[in-house]
Design an enzyme around this catalytic site. Structure first.
Site, mmCIF file in Angstrom:
data_model
loop_
_atom_site.group_PDB
_atom_site.id
_atom_site.type_symbol
_atom_site.label_atom_id
_atom_site.label_comp_id
_atom_site.label_asym_id
_atom_site.label_seq_id
_atom_site.Cartn_x
_atom_site.Cartn_y
_atom_site.Cartn_z
ATOM 1 N N HIS A 93 21.803 -19.609 68.149
ATOM 2 C CA HIS A 93 21.265 -18.721 67.373
ATOM 3 C C HIS A 93 22.000 -18.475 66.171
ATOM 4 C CE1 HIS A 93 24.238 -15.582 68.931
ATOM 5 N NE2 HIS A 93 23.782 -16.240 70.151
ATOM 6 N N ASP A 95 22.463 -15.560 64.217
ATOM 7 C CA ASP A 95 22.858 -14.451 63.798
ATOM 8 C C ASP A 95 24.372 -14.284 64.880
ATOM 9 O OD1 ASP A 95 21.139 -14.404 66.204
ATOM 10 O OD2 ASP A 95 21.170 -12.245 66.325
ATOM 11 N N ASP A 126 30.085 -17.812 69.826
ATOM 12 C CA ASP A 126 28.605 -17.181 69.831
ATOM 13 C C ASP A 126 28.031 -16.993 68.735
ATOM 14 O OD1 ASP A 126 26.418 -15.827 70.971
ATOM 15 O OD2 ASP A 126 27.324 -13.880 71.163
ATOM 16 N N GLU A 160 19.028 -13.215 67.975
ATOM 17 C CA GLU A 160 19.147 -13.409 69.121
ATOM 18 C C GLU A 160 19.945 -11.989 70.059
ATOM 19 O OE1 GLU A 160 21.032 -13.853 73.035
ATOM 20 O OE2 GLU A 160 22.242 -13.673 71.312
ATOM 21 N N GLU A 161 20.772 -11.400 69.186
ATOM 22 C CA GLU A 161 21.613 -10.548 69.601
ATOM 23 C C GLU A 161 21.040 -8.893 69.601
ATOM 24 O OE1 GLU A 161 24.471 -10.998 70.486
ATOM 25 O OE2 GLU A 161 25.330 -12.890 69.787
ATOM 26 N N ASP A 188 24.405 -20.894 75.184
ATOM 27 C CA ASP A 188 24.815 -19.807 74.929
ATOM 28 C C ASP A 188 25.494 -18.957 75.934
ATOM 29 O OD1 ASP A 188 25.262 -17.700 73.117
ATOM 30 O OD2 ASP A 188 23.081 -16.849 73.369
ATOM 31 N N HIS A 382 31.557 -11.605 71.414
ATOM 32 C CA HIS A 382 31.476 -10.146 71.208
ATOM 33 C C HIS A 382 32.869 -9.392 71.068
ATOM 34 C CE1 HIS A 382 27.063 -9.812 72.089
ATOM 35 N NE2 HIS A 382 27.336 -10.997 71.637
#
Ligand SMILES: [Zn+2]
Length: 406
Positions: A93, A95, A126, A160-161, A188, A382
């Site tokens: 992804h 984003d 990520d 995705e997030e 992921d 994150h």
């Protein structure tokens, strides 16, 4: 040939640094995180890959008026194989999540920091780790003039997030990209050894329990109904769910369904008042063997009992609820090919596992496609000072290259 490919990939360290540097410098944040989407990042990626002699990509943009380009890009690079009856997909992804509290960072989150083999910055793991590994693998094939066994598709999705509505969910609803025999890899999630192949997830439901009693002075409990006391009795009773839903499934860690009281909302501010209202939450992670409705019915039954005993009224609702997607079989093509490749590259014994919550792969599995979620990462997504290792990106690229060519 695989040995030659590995040597080529081992010499791609600078390419990893260059593309990570580019991707990190264009933060692609969702409008929900006050961002302007993924368009600028996708454009930069396309321009970069063009220079690296990648073919023109396909784009399946999802319309979204909240971002300035009016759309959320979903990019597919398709490399023709000797046999086009099936395709090997690697989905990553575009984003990222916001940097978060800046004082917790030792570096600038949107500027790549290189510390030997380690690279640091928001998004490096990520999900640039997986996307870059897939790019390095295809780049090695292109440079060496190797045609993959089946078609290879690199998919870079948006959104995705924050729920995948403009990303994989949009693609699954509006475009028939995947074939029944395709191998779908989602790099992921993973572990530092690279052994865990995620193939299953538990169902998840977050239960909100609202208890209504009657507030009164704490010296006269006879004049009120203590909502906190009633709710506490229910919270203890919920422990019985462990005995009622006691199946074990060794794929998962822990191998059982879990039912944990978690969040508690504040009630009265002072000690000498009996609270008339109480709110708490229960986080339930349920093995795919059980229906969520069975669990919810049991909780309701327990609440009925407590209502009677304490003369209160209890409302049960949920703030999040997701039924587990079908499990991807350990015998599926994708898990077998991935296991073989991991064994070859990392010389370890990979193992299929289940996890406790929903992932982006669940959307794909629900449509009937087997998906393997895997990468060799340290799970710093994150967090402040998010990092990954260049050597692991190159190793994962070899794993992909093995799957593409064997
Ligand atoms: Zn991710």
């Amino acid at each position: 040939m695989f040995q030659k490919l590995c040597e080529k990939i081992d010499n791609s360290k600078q390419s990893v640094v260059d593309i990570q540097k580019l991707l990190i410098s264009i933060p692609a944040l969702a409008p929900e995180s006050d961002g302007d989407g993924e368009t600028k990042k996708a454009e930069a990626l396309i321009e970069y890959l063009k220079k690296e002699s990648f073919p023109e990509p396909e784009n399946y943009p999802a319309p979204d008026k909240r971002v300035s380009s009016g759309e959320r890009p979903n990019i597919v690079y398709r490399i023709k194989g000797k046999d086009s009856s099936r395709c090997v997909w690697v989905m990553s992804h575009l984003d990222i999540v916001p940097a978060g509290e800046l004082s917790l960072w030792d570096t600038e989150p949107f500027k790549l920091k290189i510390d030997g083999d380690k690279i640091i910055g928001r998004g490096v793991e990520d999900n640039h780790h997986g996307g870059v590994a897939s790019y390095i693998a295809v780049k090695a094939l292109l440079d060496m003039g190797i045609t993959p066994k089946y078609d290879v598709c690199l998919l870079f999705v948006a959104d995705e997030e924050v729920g995948s509505v403009y990303g994989i969910q949009y693609l699954l609803d509006k475009h028939n990209l995947f074939g029944k025999d395709d191998l779908i890899l989602v790099p992921d999630s993973g572990d530092p050894t690279g052994a865990d192949i995620e193939v299953a997830e538990k169902s998840i439901v977050w239960i909100k329990v609202e208890t209504k009693g009657q507030q009164c002075h704490a010296s006269r409990p006879d004049q009120g109904k203590n909502a906190f006391k009633a709710a506490s009795n229910l919270a203890v009773k919920i422990e019985e769910l462990y005995e009622i839903f006691d199946k074990k499934e060794d794929l998962f860690n822990p191998p059982i369904s879990t039912f944990e009281p978690t969040k508690k909302e504040a009630n009265v501010p002072n000690v000498n008042t009996i609270p008339g209202d109480d709110v708490f939450y229960v986080d339930c992670r349920v093995l795919p063997d059980y229906k969520l409705t069975e669990v919810e019915a049991k909780i309701r039954e327990m609440a009925d009992e407590i209502e009677k005993k304490f003369d209160v009224s209890i409302t049960i609702s949920h703030t999040q609820r997701a039924k587990a997607a079908p499990v991807t079989s350990s015998d599926s093509h994708v898990v077998k090919a991935l296991s073989k490749a991991i064994g070859k590259v990392y010389e370890i014994e990979p193992k299929p596992i289940g996890i406790g919550g929903g992932t982006v792969a669940g959307h794909i599995r629900k449509k009937g496609f087997p998906v393997a979620v895997w990468s060799k990462i340290h799970e710093t997504a994150h967090q402040p000072n998010e990092y990954t290792y260049i050597s692991n990106i190159l190793g994962d690229a070899k794993v992909f290259a093995h799957i593409f060519t064997e």
